[in-house]
Design a protein around this motif. Sequence first.
Motif, PDB file in Angstrom:
ATOM      1  N   HIS A  58      -6.985 -44.098  -9.929  1.00 43.06           N
ATOM      2  CA  HIS A  58      -8.415 -43.480 -10.036  1.00 43.06           C
ATOM      3  C   HIS A  58      -9.137 -44.335 -11.010  1.00 43.06           C
ATOM      4  CE1 HIS A  58     -11.363 -40.400 -11.702  1.00 43.06           C
ATOM      5  NE2 HIS A  58     -11.845 -40.885 -10.847  1.00 43.06           N
ATOM      6  N   ALA A  59      -8.370 -44.987 -12.194  1.00 44.20           N
ATOM      7  CA  ALA A  59      -9.005 -46.121 -13.006  1.00 44.20           C
ATOM      8  C   ALA A  59      -9.841 -47.383 -12.311  1.00 44.20           C
ATOM      9  CB  ALA A  59      -8.022 -46.496 -13.991  1.00 44.20           C
ATOM     10  N   LEU A  60      -8.928 -47.616 -11.353  1.00 44.90           N
ATOM     11  CA  LEU A  60      -9.661 -48.964 -10.459  1.00 44.90           C
ATOM     12  C   LEU A  60     -10.804 -48.565  -9.752  1.00 44.90           C
ATOM     13  CD1 LEU A  60      -6.160 -50.338  -9.154  1.00 44.90           C
ATOM     14  CD2 LEU A  60      -7.421 -51.190 -10.878  1.00 44.90           C
ATOM     15  N   VAL A  61     -11.086 -47.313  -9.231  1.00 46.08           N
ATOM     16  CA  VAL A  61     -12.145 -46.883  -8.594  1.00 46.08           C
ATOM     17  C   VAL A  61     -13.292 -46.703  -9.620  1.00 46.08           C
ATOM     18  CG1 VAL A  61     -12.939 -45.127  -7.123  1.00 46.08           C
ATOM     19  CG2 VAL A  61     -10.730 -45.758  -6.851  1.00 46.08           C
ATOM     20  N   LEU A  62     -12.823 -46.079 -10.948  1.00 37.10           N
ATOM     21  CA  LEU A  62     -13.774 -45.936 -12.040  1.00 37.10           C
ATOM     22  C   LEU A  62     -14.474 -47.223 -12.206  1.00 37.10           C
ATOM     23  CD1 LEU A  62     -12.012 -43.185 -14.159  1.00 37.10           C
ATOM     24  CD2 LEU A  62     -14.065 -42.771 -12.515  1.00 37.10           C
ATOM     25  N   ARG A  63     -13.609 -48.224 -12.441  1.00 32.85           N
ATOM     26  CA  ARG A  63     -14.123 -49.483 -13.049  1.00 32.85           C
ATOM     27  C   ARG A  63     -14.939 -50.084 -11.779  1.00 32.85           C
ATOM     28  NH1 ARG A  63      -9.487 -53.576 -14.015  1.00 32.85           N
ATOM     29  NH2 ARG A  63      -9.469 -53.750 -11.989  1.00 32.85           N
ATOM     30  N   GLU A  64     -14.721 -49.935 -10.491  1.00 31.76           N
ATOM     31  CA  GLU A  64     -15.446 -50.551  -9.586  1.00 31.76           C
ATOM     32  C   GLU A  64     -16.725 -49.753  -9.528  1.00 31.76           C
ATOM     33  OE1 GLU A  64     -16.495 -53.741  -7.028  1.00 31.76           O
ATOM     34  OE2 GLU A  64     -14.357 -53.525  -8.278  1.00 31.76           O
ATOM     35  N   SER A  69     -22.541 -49.630 -10.031  1.00 29.20           N
ATOM     36  CA  SER A  69     -23.850 -49.029 -10.523  1.00 29.20           C
ATOM     37  C   SER A  69     -24.664 -49.864 -11.378  1.00 29.20           C
ATOM     38  CB  SER A  69     -23.304 -47.618 -11.210  1.00 29.20           C
ATOM     39  OG  SER A  69     -22.895 -48.106 -12.546  1.00 29.20           O
ATOM     40  N   GLU A  70     -23.812 -51.063 -11.817  1.00 31.03           N
ATOM     41  CA  GLU A  70     -24.674 -51.961 -12.862  1.00 31.03           C
ATOM     42  C   GLU A  70     -25.513 -53.010 -12.096  1.00 31.03           C
ATOM     43  OE1 GLU A  70     -21.437 -53.119 -15.283  1.00 31.03           O
ATOM     44  OE2 GLU A  70     -21.695 -51.617 -16.599  1.00 31.03           O
ATOM     45  N   GLU A  71     -25.127 -53.220 -10.737  1.00 32.04           N
ATOM     46  CA  GLU A  71     -25.655 -54.021  -9.690  1.00 32.04           C
ATOM     47  C   GLU A  71     -26.886 -52.982  -9.223  1.00 32.04           C
ATOM     48  OE1 GLU A  71     -26.664 -57.536  -7.801  1.00 32.04           O
ATOM     49  OE2 GLU A  71     -24.785 -57.305  -9.121  1.00 32.04           O
ATOM     50  N   PRO A  72     -28.187 -53.287  -9.619  1.00 28.72           N
ATOM     51  CA  PRO A  72     -29.296 -52.624  -9.308  1.00 28.72           C
ATOM     52  C   PRO A  72     -29.427 -52.189  -7.623  1.00 28.72           C
ATOM     53  CG  PRO A  72     -30.102 -54.609 -10.708  1.00 28.72           C
ATOM     54  CD  PRO A  72     -28.558 -54.739 -10.321  1.00 28.72           C
ATOM     55  N   GLY A  73     -29.571 -50.874  -7.673  1.00 31.04           N
ATOM     56  CA  GLY A  73     -29.641 -50.176  -6.246  1.00 31.04           C
ATOM     57  C   GLY A  73     -28.341 -50.140  -5.108  1.00 31.04           C
ATOM     58  N   LEU A  74     -27.107 -50.699  -5.761  1.00 28.96           N
ATOM     59  CA  LEU A  74     -26.096 -50.519  -4.875  1.00 28.96           C
ATOM     60  C   LEU A  74     -25.559 -48.795  -4.839  1.00 28.96           C
ATOM     61  CD1 LEU A  74     -24.131 -53.764  -5.161  1.00 28.96           C
ATOM     62  CD2 LEU A  74     -25.794 -53.110  -3.401  1.00 28.96           C
TER      63      LEU A  74
END
Length: 100
Positions: A58-64, A69-74
Amino acid sequence: MTGAGEEAQARAFVALTERFLAIAPEGVSPLGAGILAALHLGIAGDSRSFARLFGIEHALVLREAVALSEEPGLVVIERRDARTQRLWLGIGERARHLLG
């Protein structure tokens, strides 16, 4: 869902993941492309479900998911659970546009 239906969904997921990898902005990882594909196909709408379904920590999925979400609009983080750290995600306009 029948075995044939699950197989068709798996093929659609792989094809869409590969498509996202080909057209997504530089830096989107295979895991990120998989998250985008799962959101687009309605396979998993939150980080915990995605992690369980694909056998990923889950930690890997959270990080990704946060990186996406930091890449605008993805990806849009729609809701967070502070206790479990689960994120509910939505596909962003830019990701929809990329799929044309």
